[in-house]
Design a protein around this motif. Structure first.
Motif, PDB file in Angstrom:
ATOM      1  N   ALA A 228     -18.915  25.351  -6.466  1.00  0.00           N
ATOM      2  CA  ALA A 228     -18.574  24.122  -5.103  1.00  0.00           C
ATOM      3  C   ALA A 228     -19.618  23.179  -5.439  1.00  0.00           C
ATOM      4  CB  ALA A 228     -18.948  24.790  -4.167  1.00  0.00           C
ATOM      5  N   VAL A 229     -19.113  21.875  -5.222  1.00  0.00           N
ATOM      6  CA  VAL A 229     -20.181  20.691  -5.067  1.00  0.00           C
ATOM      7  C   VAL A 229     -19.983  20.043  -4.061  1.00  0.00           C
ATOM      8  CG1 VAL A 229     -20.625  18.261  -6.314  1.00  0.00           C
ATOM      9  CG2 VAL A 229     -19.887  19.936  -7.546  1.00  0.00           C
ATOM     10  N   GLN A 230     -21.062  19.188  -3.410  1.00  0.00           N
ATOM     11  CA  GLN A 230     -21.029  18.568  -2.063  1.00  0.00           C
ATOM     12  C   GLN A 230     -22.383  17.274  -2.190  1.00  0.00           C
ATOM     13  OE1 GLN A 230     -22.855  21.720   1.037  1.00  0.00           O
ATOM     14  NE2 GLN A 230     -19.958  22.818   0.446  1.00  0.00           N
ATOM     15  N   TRP A 231     -21.759  16.501  -1.784  1.00  0.00           N
ATOM     16  CA  TRP A 231     -22.629  15.341  -1.262  1.00  0.00           C
ATOM     17  C   TRP A 231     -23.149  14.545  -0.773  1.00  0.00           C
ATOM     18  CZ3 TRP A 231     -18.415  15.727  -4.366  1.00  0.00           C
ATOM     19  CH2 TRP A 231     -16.546  15.066  -4.112  1.00  0.00           C
ATOM     20  N   ASN A 232     -23.704  14.129   0.089  1.00  0.00           N
ATOM     21  CA  ASN A 232     -23.904  13.312   1.754  1.00  0.00           C
ATOM     22  C   ASN A 232     -25.437  12.399   1.152  1.00  0.00           C
ATOM     23  OD1 ASN A 232     -24.262  12.860   3.960  1.00  0.00           O
ATOM     24  ND2 ASN A 232     -26.037  14.516   4.023  1.00  0.00           N
ATOM     25  N   HIS A 233     -23.885  11.244   1.807  1.00  0.00           N
ATOM     26  CA  HIS A 233     -25.021   9.960   2.148  1.00  0.00           C
ATOM     27  C   HIS A 233     -25.157   9.794   3.494  1.00  0.00           C
ATOM     28  CE1 HIS A 233     -25.691   6.045   1.613  1.00  0.00           C
ATOM     29  NE2 HIS A 233     -24.739   5.337   2.660  1.00  0.00           N
ATOM     30  N   GLU A 234     -26.600   9.281   3.788  1.00  0.00           N
ATOM     31  CA  GLU A 234     -27.514   9.529   5.347  1.00  0.00           C
ATOM     32  C   GLU A 234     -27.187   7.920   5.372  1.00  0.00           C
ATOM     33  OE1 GLU A 234     -27.643  12.892   7.076  1.00  0.00           O
ATOM     34  OE2 GLU A 234     -29.243  12.753   6.535  1.00  0.00           O
ATOM     35  N   ARG A 235     -27.448   7.322   6.475  1.00  0.00           N
ATOM     36  CA  ARG A 235     -28.090   6.269   7.340  1.00  0.00           C
ATOM     37  C   ARG A 235     -29.041   6.238   8.547  1.00  0.00           C
ATOM     38  NH1 ARG A 235     -26.181   1.802   3.354  1.00  0.00           N
ATOM     39  NH2 ARG A 235     -27.208   0.680   5.236  1.00  0.00           N
ATOM     40  N   VAL A 236     -30.333   6.519   8.358  1.00  0.00           N
ATOM     41  CA  VAL A 236     -30.944   6.703   9.689  1.00  0.00           C
ATOM     42  C   VAL A 236     -31.941   5.584   9.847  1.00  0.00           C
ATOM     43  CG1 VAL A 236     -32.658   7.905  10.087  1.00  0.00           C
ATOM     44  CG2 VAL A 236     -31.536   8.849   8.177  1.00  0.00           C
ATOM     45  N   THR A 237     -31.248   5.208  11.110  1.00  0.00           N
ATOM     46  CA  THR A 237     -31.550   4.544  12.451  1.00  0.00           C
ATOM     47  C   THR A 237     -32.998   4.421  13.147  1.00  0.00           C
ATOM     48  OG1 THR A 237     -29.846   3.000  11.592  1.00  0.00           O
ATOM     49  CG2 THR A 237     -31.258   1.848  13.674  1.00  0.00           C
ATOM     50  N   VAL A 238     -34.014   3.885  13.189  1.00  0.00           N
ATOM     51  CA  VAL A 238     -35.475   4.727  13.286  1.00  0.00           C
ATOM     52  C   VAL A 238     -35.376   3.576  14.144  1.00  0.00           C
ATOM     53  CG1 VAL A 238     -37.140   5.369  13.845  1.00  0.00           C
ATOM     54  CG2 VAL A 238     -36.314   5.986  11.728  1.00  0.00           C
ATOM     55  N   PRO A 239     -35.692   2.992  15.611  1.00  0.00           N
ATOM     56  CA  PRO A 239     -35.599   1.438  16.238  1.00  0.00           C
ATOM     57  C   PRO A 239     -37.306   1.686  16.435  1.00  0.00           C
ATOM     58  CG  PRO A 239     -35.857   3.651  18.108  1.00  0.00           C
ATOM     59  CD  PRO A 239     -35.673   4.498  16.678  1.00  0.00           C
ATOM     60  N   GLY A 240     -37.229   0.189  16.522  1.00  0.00           N
ATOM     61  CA  GLY A 240     -38.938  -0.143  16.612  1.00  0.00           C
ATOM     62  C   GLY A 240     -39.753   0.128  17.292  1.00  0.00           C
ATOM     63  N   VAL A 241     -40.774   0.699  17.293  1.00  0.00           N
ATOM     64  CA  VAL A 241     -42.245   1.077  17.580  1.00  0.00           C
ATOM     65  C   VAL A 241     -42.450   0.788  19.226  1.00  0.00           C
ATOM     66  CG1 VAL A 241     -44.652   1.896  17.666  1.00  0.00           C
ATOM     67  CG2 VAL A 241     -42.803   1.010  15.504  1.00  0.00           C
ATOM     68  N   ARG A 242     -42.026   1.337  20.034  1.00  0.00           N
ATOM     69  CA  ARG A 242     -42.296   0.816  21.637  1.00  0.00           C
ATOM     70  C   ARG A 242     -43.264   0.951  21.995  1.00  0.00           C
ATOM     71  NH1 ARG A 242     -36.485   2.958  23.425  1.00  0.00           N
ATOM     72  NH2 ARG A 242     -37.797   4.872  22.218  1.00  0.00           N
ATOM     73  N   ALA A 243     -44.056   2.071  21.838  1.00  0.00           N
ATOM     74  CA  ALA A 243     -45.799   2.569  22.381  1.00  0.00           C
ATOM     75  C   ALA A 243     -46.255   2.826  20.547  1.00  0.00           C
ATOM     76  CB  ALA A 243     -45.311   4.015  22.743  1.00  0.00           C
ATOM     77  N   PRO A 244     -47.835   3.324  21.590  1.00  0.00           N
ATOM     78  CA  PRO A 244     -49.107   3.316  20.558  1.00  0.00           C
ATOM     79  C   PRO A 244     -48.019   3.718  19.306  1.00  0.00           C
ATOM     80  CG  PRO A 244     -49.596   4.089  22.550  1.00  0.00           C
ATOM     81  CD  PRO A 244     -48.319   3.426  22.800  1.00  0.00           C
ATOM     82  N   VAL A 245     -48.717   3.578  17.385  1.00  0.00           N
ATOM     83  CA  VAL A 245     -48.274   4.271  16.814  1.00  0.00           C
ATOM     84  C   VAL A 245     -48.685   5.538  16.688  1.00  0.00           C
ATOM     85  CG1 VAL A 245     -47.952   2.627  15.234  1.00  0.00           C
ATOM     86  CG2 VAL A 245     -50.338   2.692  16.021  1.00  0.00           C
ATOM     87  N   GLY A 246     -48.451   6.311  15.409  1.00  0.00           N
ATOM     88  CA  GLY A 246     -48.313   7.540  15.779  1.00  0.00           C
ATOM     89  C   GLY A 246     -47.480   8.681  17.362  1.00  0.00           C
ATOM     90  N   SER A 247     -47.338   7.542  18.320  1.00  0.00           N
ATOM     91  CA  SER A 247     -46.388   8.713  18.512  1.00  0.00           C
ATOM     92  C   SER A 247     -44.545   9.270  18.365  1.00  0.00           C
ATOM     93  CB  SER A 247     -46.166   7.661  20.573  1.00  0.00           C
ATOM     94  OG  SER A 247     -45.303   6.447  19.730  1.00  0.00           O
TER      95      SER A 247
END
Lengths: 74, 387
Positions: B73-92
Motif C-alpha cells: 500500500a502506498v499513499q501520498w498527501n499534498h497539503e497547503r496550510v494557510t495561516v492568517p496574519g497575526v491579529r494579536a501579540p505574537v506568540g498568541s
C-alpha cells in the motif's frame, strides 16, 4: 514500560483470554462479523487522518489502534 | 543534513531489502500483480477553523497484492496550510498551525500581518507479508522533516476467535525554524519510540471487542520554536521538557444489528508524565440504506486535565520548574465532535459501463468545538476504484 501500564495490559489481555475461553463462535456464524460495517480496518485510514489534526488541538495521542490488529473474522 | 540523507538512504535500502523477497517470489511463481485485487483512490479534504486557518489536502492511494502472500500500500498527501496574519501579540494562539502544530514565523520578511502559506508533502509505504507488516513514513515542510519506520506482527488464536497484534515504530524529526523576529527560533531534533499491543476478540456472532495499550517515549525538542509565553510582565520563549512518556489504554466494541446496521463504542484513557490526563468516549452508528449506500453518524467527547507546568500567566521567568508553555493543548478543556458520512457505490447508482460499477464516492462532514472557544469544520470527499 511502567508497572501500571504492564498491569493494564495484563488485565486487558487476561480479560480477553477469559472471554475466549467461554465459547468459540463457529465460522459459519461469523457472517455478520465479516460485513464491511463491522470491519475495524475500514475506518483505519480516516482515523489516522483525523488523529493528525486532533493531535494538533488536543494534548493526548493514540487510541486508534496504533499498528492495529486483525478483525479475527476472515 | 548529511545525516538526514544518510538515514533516508538507509531506510530506502532497508525497504528494498524487505520488499525484495516478495518481488522475487512473484517472479519465481510467474505471477504478475493480480489484476482483480488492486485499488486506486483519491481524496480531497478541506479544513477551516474559527482562527481562519484553512487546510486543503489532496490524498492519493494505491494498494494491491504483489504476491498471494504480500500486499503493498502506498499513499501520498499534498497539503497547503494557510495561516492568517497575526491579529494579536505574537506568540498568541492565532499563529498556531492547525495540522502540524508548528506555529508560523513572525517576521517582517515573512509578512507577519499577511497570510502565511505552508506546504507539506508526505508519503507512506506499507508492505504486509503474511502476518508481518513493515512501513515507512516521510513528511517534509519548509521547517520540518519527519521520518518513521514501523512494523507489526499479528497472530490468530482459538480458532481465529482472538487476534493478538504487536506493533512498534521509531520516528525521527528534524526541526529547522525559519527566521523569526521575536524568538531565538532554535531548531532541534525529536525522536519518538512507539509500542502497542492490541487484542481483538469475537465475543458473540454479532459482537467484536478490541482492547489495546500504547506507549510513546518522546525525546528532544517538544515546544514551538516560534511561540512566546507571557511571564513576569514580558515575553519569553516557550520551553517544554525534553522527555515525555505517553501511555493510553483503549477499548472498542462493535455490534451488528439485524437491520443492516452496526454500532461502535470507543473509550480511551490517556496519561503522561507531564501531568496531562484525558478521557475520550465515542459512539458511531453505520446504517446501510440500500446495497449501494451507507450512512454514518458519530459523536465524540473529549476531556483533559492540564499539564503540571501549565499556567495562563507566569509570575516569574522561571515558570514552573523551569518550564513555560503557551500551548493551550496542555491546559484543561473539553471538546465535542459530530460527524456524518455517506458512502455511495456510484457506478451501480448511475448505471454506467461495467468498469464503473466498483467506483465508490464518499462524502463526509465533521463539526468540532471545544471550551477554548475553538471550532472547526472539516469537509471530505473522495473516490476509490478497484481495478
Amino acid at each position: 514500560m511502567g508497572r501500571s501500564a504492564v498491569s493494564r495490559l495484563l488485565v486487558a489481555v487476561g480479560a480477553l483470554l477469559a472471554l475466549a475461553g467461554c465459547a468459540t463462535v463457529p465460522q459459519y456464524q461469523r457472517e455478520h462479523l465479516a460485513d464491511p460495517l463491522m470491519d475495524f480496518e475500514r475506518t483505519a485510514a480516516a482515523e489516522r487522518r483525523e488523529m493528525k489534526w486532533l493531535e494538533a488541538r488536543e494534548g493526548s495521542t493514540g487510541g486508534s489502534g496504533g499498528a492495529g490488529g486483525g478483525c479475527a473474522c476472515n | 543534513m548529511q545525516l538526514t540523507s544518510l538515514t533516508s538512504a538507509l531506510v530506502a535500502g532497508l525497504l528494498a531489502y524487505a520488499i525484495a523477497p516478495a518481488i522475487a517470489a512473484a517472479q519465481e511463481s510467474g505471477l504478475a500483480l493480480q489484476e482483480d485485487e488492486r485499488e486506486g483512490a483519491y481524496l480531497f479534504r478541506f479544513f477551516a477553523d474559527s482562527d481562519d486557518v484553512h487546510v486543503v489536502s489532496h490524498y492519493g492511494a494505491w494498494d494491491g497484492q504483489v504476491t498471494p502472500a504480500a500486499h503493498l500500500a502506498v499513499q501520498w498527501n499534498h497539503e497547503r496550510v494557510t495561516v492568517p496574519g497575526v491579529r494579536a501579540p505574537v506568540g498568541s494562539d492565532e499563529a498556531v498551525d492547525a495540522i502540524t502544530t508548528a506555529s508560523r514565523p513572525i517576521s517582517q520578511t515573512n509578512g507577519a500581518y499577511a497570510d502565511y502559506l505552508k506546504v507539506r508533502n508526505e508519503a507512506t509505504a506499507k508492505l504486509d507479508y503474511r502476518r508481518l507488516r513493515i512501513g515507512y513514513y516521510l513528511s517534509r515542510e519548509t521547517d520540518y522533516f519527519a521520518q518513521q519506520l514501523d512494523t507489526r506482527f499479528d497472530h490468530d488464536l482459538f480458532e481465529r476467535s482472538l487476534n493478538i497484534s504487536f506493533g512498534t515504530s521509531y520516528g525521527w524529526d528534524d526541526i529547522a525554524p525559519l527566521t523569526d523576529d521575536d524568538t531565538p527560533g532554535q531548531g532541534g531534533a525529536r525522536r519518538t519510540w512507539h509500542g502497542n499491543v492490541t487484542a481483538t476478540q469475537i465475543v458473540t456472532s454479532t459482537t467484536v471487542a478490541r482492547v489495546g495499550v500504547e506507549l510513546n517515549r518522546v525525546s528532544g525538542l517538544q515546544h514551538s520554536p516560534y511561540r512566546n509565553v507571557y511571564a513576569a510582565g514580558t515575553h519569553a520563549p516557550e520551553r517544554h521538557p525534553d522527555e515525555r512518556l505517553r501511555r493510553d489504554l483503549f477499548v472498542r466494541v462493535s455490534r451488528w444489528f439485524g437491520n443492516e446496521s452496526s454500532v461502535w463504542v470507543d473509550y480511551k484513557l490517556y496519561g503522561d508524565d507531564w501531568g496531562v490526563r484525558s478521557q475520550t468516549a465515542a459512539v458511531r452508528l453505520a446504517q446501510r440504506i440500500t446495497p449501494a449506500a451507507t450512512f454514518e453518524c458519530r459523536y465524540r467527547f473529549y476531556a483533559q486535565e492540564s499539564a503540571e507546568f501549565f499556567l495562563t500567566e507566569y509570575p516569574t521567568l522561571d515558570g514552573v520548574d523551569g518550564y513555560r508553555t503557551g500551548d493551550y493543548r496542555l491546559g484543561r478543556f473539553d471538546a465535542h465532535l459530530f460527524g456524518t458520512r455517506l458512502d455511495l457505490a456510484l457506478g451501480e447508482l448511475i448505471g454506467g459501463p461495467e468498469w464503473t460499477h466498483p467506483l465508490r464516492l464518499g462524502l463526509g462532514y465533521e463539526r468540532y468545538f471545544n471550551t477554548n472557544d475553538f471550532s472547526a469544520n472539516v469537509l471530505e470527499t473522495g473516490v476509490s476504484l478497484p481495478f
